[in-house]
Design a protein around this motif. Sequence first.
Motif, mmCIF file in Angstrom:
data_model
loop_
_atom_site.group_PDB
_atom_site.id
_atom_site.type_symbol
_atom_site.label_atom_id
_atom_site.label_comp_id
_atom_site.label_asym_id
_atom_site.label_seq_id
_atom_site.Cartn_x
_atom_site.Cartn_y
_atom_site.Cartn_z
ATOM 1 N N ASP A 1 -4.492 4.624 3.845
ATOM 2 C CA ASP A 1 -5.812 3.987 3.826
ATOM 3 C C ASP A 1 -6.007 3.238 5.143
ATOM 4 N N TYR B 1 -3.025 1.362 7.413
ATOM 5 C CA TYR B 1 -2.743 2.199 8.577
ATOM 6 C C TYR B 1 -2.870 1.392 9.866
ATOM 7 N N THR C 1 -9.858 8.489 11.040
ATOM 8 C CA THR C 1 -11.135 8.903 10.454
ATOM 9 C C THR C 1 -11.462 10.349 10.795
ATOM 10 N N TRP D 1 0.839 -1.205 0.000
ATOM 11 C CA TRP D 1 0.000 0.000 0.000
ATOM 12 C C TRP D 1 0.877 1.258 0.000
ATOM 13 N N ALA E 1 -0.723 4.564 -1.019
ATOM 14 C CA ALA E 1 -2.014 4.423 -0.342
ATOM 15 C C ALA E 1 -1.808 3.965 1.095
#
Length: 338
Positions: free
Chosen positions: A47, A51, A190, A39, A44
């Motif tokens: 992501d 993560y 998030t 990733w 990425a």
Amino acid sequence: MRETAEVPGAGAPLRARSWRPWSSAWLWGVVLLGIALPWYLSEAGLDLLPYLLTLVGGWALGLSLVNLTLRLGPRLGLAVHVSAAVAFGVVLTWATSGGGAATEALPDRARAALFLLQMAAIPAAGWVWLALIGRASEAVRRPARPKRVPEWTREGDGSVVRFPAVRMPLRHLRIAVVVIVAVLGGVLLTLLIAFDAYVVGPKMTIILAGAVLGLPAYFALTAFYRRGTIDAFVRFDGGRMLVASGDERYDLSLADVTLLRWRTDSEEAHVEVRTAEVQISLIAGLARTGKDAAAALPPLPRHVLRKLELAGLTAEQGRAKGMTTWRRDAGRPGAAGA
């Protein structure tokens, strides 16, 4: 009547512990980071899945490093622990204060791998610092007189030790820590993405949030488990072993025991017993104790070590400080009347 306790394994040669990959924290850390690497190579890495893999993998490596310092002895272990904490601080400060500019000349793949290591260093550093804070607080709280460790006493023909404990497999504590790391990391990522809340840079924001959220969460977890403290005792009498905790009692023949793990210190001080039918795990290191009492276990007395040896069990020195594991060799039944 008190009994003299001996160093675990006295009277019988200690067998070097065989390496079990599935129980190796550093190997799990390397594997998780290896899974996350593709990733990062495709840009990425932040992501959610990679993560979380990076968070848990970094934490596993930090846990392995802390365990190493605990095996090195008080002075050397503390020196290595402090050095590692300082080194992590320097590396993370460099990475969050423009250090990325120094890597611009590196190939894309090398920069991606370095970014993965920087992200993994955050939870690893958090765990190293958390453990160092625990060491420091324990030293500050330590009274002039050492805390009282539970002692073996003679009762009739048997030997017994009484201690407070939490009735729980040790792996449940470790799983709970991993879940906290993953859940807090996911929630944090998030929120940062949703509110574009990188006020002081993404890495430093994660470090600060880890200190604000991670430390209280860990202390809350251990406080929650301490609420389940119960009175327990272990008694050796002839060729039998009686383990009692709360309203549970197990009267076991030493000839039926396939594993006995005994750790005397740290938050993971515990006794674990397995037979073909039962598994018992009592964690003394998490128990709530009085001000002058240590959350620990005493070493096994010499005559108990001899009984375990006669019952067909072999001592295996654990990598963790103060831990010895007794296992039954395949094809070696317990001696009758041990």
